[in-house]
Design a protein around this motif. Structure first.
Motif, PDB file in Angstrom:
ATOM      1  N   GLY A  22       0.815  -1.213   0.000  1.00 21.31           N
ATOM      2  CA  GLY A  22       0.000   0.000   0.000  1.00 21.31           C
ATOM      3  C   GLY A  22       0.845   1.258   0.000  1.00 21.31           C
ATOM      4  O   GLY A  22       0.564   2.213  -0.727  1.00 21.31           O
ATOM      5  N   PHE A  26       1.020   3.835  -3.186  1.00 17.37           N
ATOM      6  CA  PHE A  26       0.696   5.245  -3.005  1.00 17.37           C
ATOM      7  C   PHE A  26       1.834   6.124  -3.532  1.00 17.37           C
ATOM      8  O   PHE A  26       1.606   7.074  -4.286  1.00 17.37           O
ATOM      9  N   LYS A  29       2.175   6.026  -7.439  1.00 12.08           N
ATOM     10  CA  LYS A  29       1.224   6.857  -8.178  1.00 12.08           C
ATOM     11  C   LYS A  29       1.639   8.321  -8.131  1.00 12.08           C
ATOM     12  O   LYS A  29       1.524   9.039  -9.122  1.00 12.08           O
ATOM     13  N   VAL A 101      -4.445  -1.023  -3.773  1.00 12.53           N
ATOM     14  CA  VAL A 101      -5.230  -0.115  -2.925  1.00 12.53           C
ATOM     15  C   VAL A 101      -4.499   1.221  -2.768  1.00 12.53           C
ATOM     16  O   VAL A 101      -5.085   2.296  -2.902  1.00 12.53           O
ATOM     17  N   GLY A 102      -3.185   1.154  -2.486  1.00 11.68           N
ATOM     18  CA  GLY A 102      -2.408   2.380  -2.335  1.00 11.68           C
ATOM     19  C   GLY A 102      -2.339   3.179  -3.605  1.00 11.68           C
ATOM     20  O   GLY A 102      -2.401   4.411  -3.589  1.00 11.68           O
ATOM     21  N   ARG A 104      -4.559   3.195  -5.999  1.00  8.95           N
ATOM     22  CA  ARG A 104      -5.885   3.760  -6.254  1.00  8.95           C
ATOM     23  C   ARG A 104      -6.155   4.962  -5.346  1.00  8.95           C
ATOM     24  O   ARG A 104      -6.749   5.947  -5.747  1.00  8.95           O
ATOM     25  N   LYS A 105      -5.717   4.879  -4.099  1.00 11.64           N
ATOM     26  CA  LYS A 105      -5.961   5.970  -3.148  1.00 11.64           C
ATOM     27  C   LYS A 105      -5.009   7.145  -3.364  1.00 11.64           C
ATOM     28  O   LYS A 105      -5.285   8.247  -2.942  1.00 11.64           O
ATOM     29  N   GLY A 106      -3.860   6.892  -4.007  1.00 14.65           N
ATOM     30  CA  GLY A 106      -2.863   7.951  -4.225  1.00 14.65           C
ATOM     31  C   GLY A 106      -3.327   8.865  -5.255  1.00 14.65           C
ATOM     32  O   GLY A 106      -3.202   9.966  -5.474  1.00 14.65           O
TER      33      GLY A 106
END
Length: 106
Positions: A22, A26, A29, A101-102, A104-106
């Protein structure tokens, strides 16, 4: 041939891989966005300098090099170290999930 699997150890490996993945996702990205902006600025600068007659850019050669590089990468066979990485599936599965997940959230 008995396989001695410890569920607690597998969970710990999966969880730590997910957390590290993750964080790396992040950061990847954020770095990818920065690189995309820098490349965009560079291409805009090339176009500006070309419109002023200061620089001559052979755009067909530039894109042909990118196409050739992607074709070369697609035709290569996977190296033997890839099999070693795949053998550590519990950590890599957690890392992959965390990375996605990281990213996508970044």
């Amino acid at each position: 041939m008995a396989i001695d699997l410890d569920p607690q150890q597998l969970g710990l490996q999966f969880g730590s891989g997910a957390v590290i993945g993750g964080i790396v996702g992040f950061a990847a990205k954020k770095v990818a966005k920065l690189i995309a902006v820098l490349i965009g600025i560079e291409l805009a600068l090339f176009a500006f300098l070309e419109s002023r007659g200061i620089l001559t850019v052979k755009w067909d050669r530039l894109t042909a090099g990118l196409v050739q590089a992607s074709q070369d990468a697609a035709s290569q066979t996977p190296p033997s170290w890839l099999m070693t990485i795949l053998s550590t599936l519990s950590v890599s599965a957690g890392f992959s999930g965390g990375f996605l997940v990281g990213f996508r959230k970044g």
